[in-house]
Scaffold this active site. Structure first.
Site, PDB file in Angstrom:
ATOM      1  N   THR A 306      13.277 -36.869  23.152  1.00 53.82           N
ATOM      2  CA  THR A 306      14.376 -37.888  23.450  1.00 53.82           C
ATOM      3  C   THR A 306      15.271 -36.888  24.074  1.00 53.82           C
ATOM      4  OG1 THR A 306      15.393 -37.356  21.471  1.00 53.82           O
ATOM      5  CG2 THR A 306      14.065 -39.413  21.621  1.00 53.82           C
ATOM      6  N   ASP A 307      16.244 -37.540  24.817  1.00 55.36           N
ATOM      7  CA  ASP A 307      17.532 -36.675  25.138  1.00 55.36           C
ATOM      8  C   ASP A 307      18.450 -36.433  23.653  1.00 55.36           C
ATOM      9  OD1 ASP A 307      19.526 -35.291  26.319  1.00 55.36           O
ATOM     10  OD2 ASP A 307      19.980 -36.760  27.894  1.00 55.36           O
ATOM     11  N   TRP A 308      19.484 -35.535  23.729  1.00 55.21           N
ATOM     12  CA  TRP A 308      20.017 -34.981  22.527  1.00 55.21           C
ATOM     13  C   TRP A 308      20.658 -36.352  21.796  1.00 55.21           C
ATOM     14  CZ3 TRP A 308      16.763 -32.037  23.934  1.00 55.21           C
ATOM     15  CH2 TRP A 308      16.254 -30.900  23.421  1.00 55.21           C
TER      16      TRP A 308
END
Ligand code: BGC
Length: 807
Positions: A306-308
């Site tokens: 995932t992105d953060w």
């Protein structure tokens, strides 16, 4: 009667059992790399598997890794991760200290099974790590800021971008990271996109080819990449909540296409899913995107992260095939564990995600126990950065041979000349040791600049910077731009009298968390317009020229002021050697050969996406409060459909300021002998064309091949870039024959009704040119029968009606 067993006999039995147990050792615990992967996964407890699919926690970017001084005067040991996001270790020895301070995240180690923790670090233009550790400045860890993605794409040179990748990959390896969080491959949909500098182009072939080139270069050094942000993350406004509505055709032909090209040609170790929703669900929670398209259709073998803090539902993410959740929170681990126990996540799904992660861990430098030096060859890499920067600059205007510079005395105007911007902000920023300013670069190139003007600018900039507000969210929020210093008429006439030429640099910066604005950003500030006019008047009155250098990360307005200047060099954000690289081009040491990979419109409103950017905010759901990290619920509809960039401008006859593919050189090129291998398509057709340098200096030419397809069932853009190449350095009168082979795949369009890539029967025109509108030669061939190139899944349907632009 019960027989009494004597105590000694019992002891004897216990001893015997113990002894035989010692003789027959317990089955050894499988070890990663030594035992079959399946056996390692089988030996993992559910908790260990959950631990592996959730990252190790987070440290705010930019937060120092220096230990805090306790009040007693003793030094506290830095925590491995801040307590708020730390997962309690199953085995305390797994809670290992941070390996590369300033890196963006890590996976968990499971030492019992020989599984090490791998480290991932930003970002696309250079490794983003803390330059100073534990307050000890005797050793530094600065990184090379390479030119931003948009500049690299403007070189149209995949070999050059591969070279940058090799230097970059070596630096990642030597600083001890395993995976770099880049490249960024989102399409330039709108000039205001705050992260456009990190991305390559409005065209999927250019973008995908550049991403593939840098990935192949980086990964040749034994480290991994994470191509991001997958997908349709083309704005920063409400990036964590916006629902992006796109037609299946536009997705397949434009937004997914460049990822498809790059992933198939370079096999990145990882893919980063994006923050936004796409036609309904979050991308990180969508199995159609991550499993059906990415893994099954495209055959992606690595893992998805995932992105953060991206997405909301950890369970849906695991089930979608978003293998790793980054940076990882305790709440996510808890939710996943519960879902496995309740059957909401099948063990087979969890195992599949674990397997993908472990396959990459196996390739990592950490697993291979690589002894990194923390001493990459920064000098060598700076030279690569400088060379690449000069190759990607675009000469937009050069009236009456304003460039290369003739005299040696330069009147240097513009704040940015004294404070060049190497790259954008946020996670795309790099902690570099220096940025060469233009004044330094010019001095290094043997030019002289008036000392009074220099000191006036330096004082002005220092004062203005000191007055800028210091805000806590500075990672996301840029300080307001500094207005141009007003030049007194005296100073101006003095400069016009004494200097040979005027150079004015205009700068722009942006970065993650915010999009740019039309006023005072896309459009020039009043102080900039005034400066252009005043310098132009003063210098032209003396018969001297004004050259503008654009030190920008995204497209700006040029049409209103370009007539007042003699030359415009688009230098983009060229990395840490900025001033030297710009001087290389201004002086003629390097003949510019870059071309635009993104259109410069006359005005913002001409952009096909302008009326749908950045979309509409929706009411907050009941009971929810606005959260700056999450943004506002919002929706953006890509009504322009496939008509992005030049696909729109050429089809709808809108004249841009500078078209896609445009760029000048200090020499001239002639195109001749365009030949097709056949007039009828039979599996493939090869086009050859000869390019001759007809000017006076050596140079390189980007050769662009567009195809106009017949309009049968489907609407088609006027033309689409289907191949490109760059000549070697051609000496005056020297020629090179370029060859491009087109297969059925290079003629295809996406037919939504059939969920298929189709090349329709009819007459195709091959156009070879120096830009999307400067077509030099064309030839036609026929495709006698429609070809179904590939059937794909009917997925990612928009959940609402889109009124798409039609030709
Ligand atoms: C950015 C990513 C970046 C990540 C880790 C996010 O905010 O969108 O591009 O890689 O942070 O720093």
């Amino acid at each position: 009667m019960k027989r009494k067993v004597p105590f000694l006999s019992i002891l004897a039995i216990v001893w015997c059992v113990g002894a035989s147990a010692q003789k027959k050792p317990a089955a050894a615990t499988p070890q990663l790399g030594k035992s079959p992967l399946k056996a390692v996964i089988k030996a993992m407890t559910v908790e260990e598997k959950v631990r592996l699919v959730v990252g190790m926690g987070f440290k705010m970017p930019g937060a120092s890794s220096a230990p805090k001084k306790k009040e007693t005067g003793t030094t506290a040991v830095p925590a491995a991760t801040p307590p708020a996001f730390t997962l309690p270790p199953i085995d305390p020895s797994d809670d290992i200290p941070e390996k590369v301070p300033g890196a963006a995240g890590r996976t968990h180690a499971i030492k019992r099974l020989g599984i090490p923790s791998i480290t991932v670090s930003d970002g696309p233009a250079g490794i983003r790590i803390d330059p100073i550790r534990n307050g000890d400045s005797s050793k530094t860890y600065y990184a090379t800021a390479f030119p931003v993605g948009t500049l690299l794409a403007s070189s149209w040179d995949v070999n050059l971008v591969h070279k940058v990748g090799v230097a970059f990959g070596n630096e990642i390896h030597e600083y001890g990271a395993d995976v770099i969080l880049g490249p960024g491959a989102n399409i330039h949909r709108n000039p205001l996109g705050g992260r456009n500098f990190e991305y390559y182009s409005e065209d999927p072939l250019v973008s995908g080819s550049m991403a593939a080139a840098i990935i192949n270069g980086i990964q040749s050094q034994g480290v991994g990449t994470s191509i991001k942000h997958f997908v349709a993350n083309n704005q920063e406004t409400n990036r964590n909540s916006v629902n992006t509505i796109v037609s299946q055709r536009a997705l397949r032909e434009i937004y997914l296409k460049d990822f498809e090209i790059a992933i198939k040609a370079s096999h990145p170790w990882t893919v980063m899913s994006s923050y936004n929703k796409l036609n309904g669900p979050y991308t990180s929670e969508n199995p159609d995107l991550l499993t059906t398209i990415l893994k099954k259709e495209w055959g992606f073998k690595g893992f998805v992260m995932t992105d953060w803090f991206g997405g909301r539902d950890a369970v849906a993410q695991v089930n979608a095939g978003n293998d790793l959740l980054m940076p990882g929170t305790t709440m996510q681990s808890k939710a996943i564990l519960e879902a496995v126990n309740s059957g909401k996540i099948k063990m087979s799904q969890l195992d599949a995600n674990v397997e993908r992660i472990l396959n990459i861990v196996l390739k990592s430098p950490e697993f291979k126990k690589y002894k990194y030096s923390s001493k990459p060859d920064l000098k060598k890499n700076a030279a690569v950065s400088r060379m690449a920067a000069a190759q990607g600059m675009v000469l937009l205007k050069n009236d009456d041979k304003a460039l290369p510079l003739k005299g040696k005395k330069v009147a240097l105007f513009g704040n940015t000349s004294y404070d060049l911007i190497a790259g954008g902000t946020g996670s795309g920023n790099v902690n570099k040791a220096y940025t060469i300013s233009l004044i330094q670069g010019l001095a290094n190139g043997g030019y002289s600049v008036d000392a009074n003007l220099k000191s006036a600018y330096e004082t002005y900039i220092n004062d203005a910077k000191a007055k800028q507000p210091k805000n806590r969210m500075s990672f996301f929020m840029l300080p307001p731009p500094i207005p141009q210093m007003a030049i007194t008429p005296d100073m101006l006439s003095q400069e016009a009298e004494s200097a040979d030429v005027a150079i004015l640099t205009l700068g722009r910066n942006a970065g993650e968390g915010a999009d740019r604005k039309v006023e005072n950003d896309f459009n020039l500030m009043d102080s900039e317009q005034a400066l252009i006019k005043n310098i132009s008047d003063a210098f032209h009155a003396k018969g001297k020229k004004l050259v503008v250098v654009l030190n920008i990360g995204g497209v700006i307005e040029t049409a209103s002021w370009r007539d007042q200047v003699d030359g415009i060099l688009l230098a983009w954000q060229p990395g840490l050697e900025a001033g030297n690289a710009i001087t290389d081009v201004l002086s003629g040491k390097v003949n510019p050969s870059g071309k635009l990979a993104t259109t410069f419109p006359v005005k913002y409103e001409d952009e096909p996406s302008a009326k749908n950017f950045p979309g509409k905010e929706l009411p907050m759901p009941e009971g929810e409060k606005p959260n700056p990290m999450r943004g506002h619920p919002a929706v953006v509809t890509y009504e322009e459909g496939i008509y992005v960039g030049y696909r729109y401008f050429t089809t709808f006859d809108v004249k841009p300021a500078y078209e896609f593919g445009y760029g000048l050189s200090y020499t001239k090129f002639k195109y001749s002998d365009l030949k097709l291998s056949s007039k009828t398509f039979n599996g493939s057709v090869t086009a050859t064309v000869t390019v001759t340098n007809t000017g006076e200096v050596a140079g390189r030419e980007v050769v662009e091949l567009y195809v106009s397809a017949p309009v049968a069932t489907l609407q088609k853009p006027e033309e689409e870039l289907r191949a490109f190449g760059k000549t070697k350095t051609l000496q005056p009168k020297e020629s090179q024959t370029m060859s491009f082979t087109l297969s059925a795949k290079d003629l295809e369009s996406f037919n939504t009704a059939q969920s298929a890539w189709v090349s329709e029967a009819g007459t195709y025109t091959v156009k070879v040119g120096a830009s999307s509108t400067d077509i030099k030669k064309s030839q036609k061939f026929d495709l006698p029968k429609t070809i179904i190139v590939e059937k794909v899944h009917n997925v990612l349907k928009p959940e609402m009606q889109i009124d798409e632009l039609k030709k």
